[in-house]
Design a protein around this motif. Structure first.
Motif, mmCIF file in Angstrom:
data_model
loop_
_atom_site.group_PDB
_atom_site.id
_atom_site.type_symbol
_atom_site.label_atom_id
_atom_site.label_comp_id
_atom_site.label_asym_id
_atom_site.label_seq_id
_atom_site.Cartn_x
_atom_site.Cartn_y
_atom_site.Cartn_z
ATOM 1 N N SER A 162 8.492 25.458 -3.150
ATOM 2 C CA SER A 162 8.758 25.967 -4.497
ATOM 3 C C SER A 162 9.548 27.264 -4.399
ATOM 4 C CB SER A 162 7.444 26.225 -5.242
ATOM 5 O OG SER A 162 6.704 25.033 -5.355
ATOM 6 N N PRO A 163 10.477 27.515 -5.344
ATOM 7 C CA PRO A 163 11.250 28.766 -5.305
ATOM 8 C C PRO A 163 10.322 29.974 -5.484
ATOM 9 C CG PRO A 163 11.591 27.621 -7.386
ATOM 10 C CD PRO A 163 10.841 26.678 -6.505
ATOM 11 N N GLU A 164 10.710 31.094 -4.871
ATOM 12 C CA GLU A 164 9.887 32.293 -4.950
ATOM 13 C C GLU A 164 9.901 32.843 -6.376
ATOM 14 O OE1 GLU A 164 9.523 36.695 -2.807
ATOM 15 O OE2 GLU A 164 11.012 35.207 -2.123
ATOM 16 N N LYS A 165 8.720 33.179 -6.877
ATOM 17 C CA LYS A 165 8.602 33.656 -8.248
ATOM 18 C C LYS A 165 9.039 35.116 -8.361
ATOM 19 C CE LYS A 165 4.894 30.581 -9.785
ATOM 20 N NZ LYS A 165 3.547 30.520 -10.419
ATOM 21 N N PHE A 166 9.554 35.462 -9.530
ATOM 22 C CA PHE A 166 9.896 36.856 -9.804
ATOM 23 C C PHE A 166 8.613 37.664 -9.937
ATOM 24 C CE2 PHE A 166 13.670 34.674 -11.674
ATOM 25 C CZ PHE A 166 14.628 35.238 -10.835
ATOM 26 N N SER A 167 8.659 38.913 -9.448
ATOM 27 C CA SER A 167 7.442 39.739 -9.461
ATOM 28 C C SER A 167 7.548 40.971 -10.364
ATOM 29 C CB SER A 167 7.102 40.198 -8.047
ATOM 30 O OG SER A 167 8.184 40.953 -7.499
ATOM 31 N N ASP A 213 12.039 26.389 -15.242
ATOM 32 C CA ASP A 213 12.244 27.350 -14.147
ATOM 33 C C ASP A 213 10.888 27.922 -13.733
ATOM 34 O OD1 ASP A 213 12.994 29.512 -12.457
ATOM 35 O OD2 ASP A 213 14.929 29.629 -13.470
ATOM 36 N N GLU A 214 10.448 27.573 -12.532
ATOM 37 C CA GLU A 214 9.121 27.981 -12.080
ATOM 38 C C GLU A 214 9.069 29.428 -11.584
ATOM 39 O OE1 GLU A 214 7.945 25.241 -9.106
ATOM 40 O OE2 GLU A 214 7.975 23.475 -10.431
ATOM 41 N N ARG A 215 10.220 30.081 -11.502
ATOM 42 C CA ARG A 215 10.243 31.435 -10.952
ATOM 43 C C ARG A 215 9.743 32.500 -11.926
ATOM 44 N NH1 ARG A 215 16.393 31.824 -9.288
ATOM 45 N NH2 ARG A 215 16.515 30.715 -11.284
ATOM 46 N N ILE A 216 9.698 32.172 -13.210
ATOM 47 C CA ILE A 216 9.342 33.187 -14.198
ATOM 48 C C ILE A 216 8.311 32.638 -15.176
ATOM 49 C CG2 ILE A 216 11.361 32.536 -15.572
ATOM 50 C CD1 ILE A 216 11.446 35.411 -16.599
ATOM 51 N N SER A 217 7.251 33.399 -15.387
ATOM 52 C CA SER A 217 6.204 33.010 -16.330
ATOM 53 C C SER A 217 6.530 33.554 -17.711
ATOM 54 C CB SER A 217 4.850 33.544 -15.865
ATOM 55 O OG SER A 217 4.836 34.965 -15.902
ATOM 56 N N ASP A 247 13.914 42.559 -11.604
ATOM 57 C CA ASP A 247 14.516 41.343 -11.054
ATOM 58 C C ASP A 247 14.795 40.323 -12.156
ATOM 59 O OD1 ASP A 247 14.406 42.430 -8.537
ATOM 60 O OD2 ASP A 247 12.539 41.430 -7.972
#
Length: 219
Positions: free
Chosen positions: A3-8, A49-53, A12
Motif C-alpha cells: 500500500s502507498p505510504e500515508k501522509f502524516s 486515494d489511501e494516502r490521505i484520511s 505534505d
C-alpha cells in the motif's frame, strides 16, 4: 502489492493538493479563495486515494485557510474557485470582513509571542562580571569624573507646590515650559487658568500644577 505510504502531516498534504490541483491550491505566491464546500469536492475526488484520511484532509484545509497568505486573498467581490480553477461565487462583504479580523488577530498574537520570546531571552543573559585586581578583590567603586559620591551629595528639596494663598497676583513662581523651569510672576488668576509673566516679558496661561513657588515673592 504494498500500500502507498500515508501522509502524516498537513504540510505534505498541501504540497500534494498543489500538485494535483494547481489551479486551486498553491504553496507560495498569491492564494486563490476556495469554493465553499470544497471539502466535499476533495473527498469525492480523493475517495480512492489511501494516502490521505478525511480527518487529515479536513485539518489540512483548516490549516490552509487560516494562513496569512490565504486570509489576505479573501477580498470582497473576488471570485472563489473550484478544484479545476473555474470561477464560483463572489466573496461577500461579511466573509471579507471576517477574514480581515482573523488576519489582524493572528498577526497581533504573533507579535505578542515575539515580544515574550525576546524578553525571555533578555532575562536569561548573564550579568557582566566586574573586573578584579591582581589580588582577586573587586576594585573600589568610583563615581563619575568631577562628581562626589552619592552619599556626600546634598539632598535637594524639590520646589514646593503652590497653596491657595500663594495663587495671587504678584507671587514669584517658576513655570516649566521646556526642559528647565523659568522664573515668572503671577499677573492674573481666573477660572480658566493662571496668567504669568516671564522674565522675557511674555505672558502665558498655565495650570496651577505647572507652577512651583519661587524663593521669594516679587512686587
Amino acid at each position: 502489492m504494498e500500500s502507498p505510504e500515508k501522509f502524516s502531516n498537513s504540510k505534505d498534504v498541501i504540497a500534494f493538493l498543489a500538485e494535483s490541483f494547481p489551479n486551486c491550491f498553491s504553496t507560495e505566491g498569491e492564494a486563490r479563495p476556495l469554493k465553499i464546500g470544497i471539502f466535499q469536492d476533495l473527498a469525492a475526488r480523493l475517495e480512492n486515494d489511501e494516502r490521505i484520511s478525511k480527518t487529515l484532509l479536513r485539518s489540512t484545509l483548516r490549516h490552509y485557510t487560516n494562513s496569512w497568505r490565504y486570509l489576505h486573498s479573501i477580498k470582497e467581490g473576488a471570485y472563489r474557485v473550484d478544484l479545476d480553477g473555474n470561477q464560483d461565487a463572489q466573496i461577500e462583504k461579511e466573509h471579507a470582513d471576517h477574514a480581515k479580523l482573523q488576519l489582524d488577530e493572528s498577526k497581533a498574537k504573533a507579535a505578542e509571542k515575539r515580544k515574550a520570546k525576546q524578553k525571555a531571552q533578555g532575562d536569561k543573559r548573564p550579568a557582566p562580571k566586574k573586573p578584579r585586581t591582581e589580588g582577586g578583590n573587586l576594585p573600589p567603586q568610583r563615581g563619575k569624573k568631577g562628581t562626589k559620591p552619592k552619599s556626600d551629595r546634598p539632598i535637594k528639596t524639590p520646589p514646593a507646590k503652590l497653596t491657595e494663598s500663594d495663587i495671587q497676583e504678584g507671587t514669584a513662581v517658576t513655570v516649566k515650559l521646556g526642559k528647565a523651569p523659568m522664573h515668572a510672576v503671577i499677573t492674573d488668576v481666573s477660572k480658566d487658568g493662571i496668567h504669568v509673566q516671564l522674565d522675557s516679558g511674555m505672558v502665558v496661561k498655565v495650570s496651577a500644577d505647572a507652577l512651583r513657588l519661587a524663593n521669594s515673592k516679587r512686587s
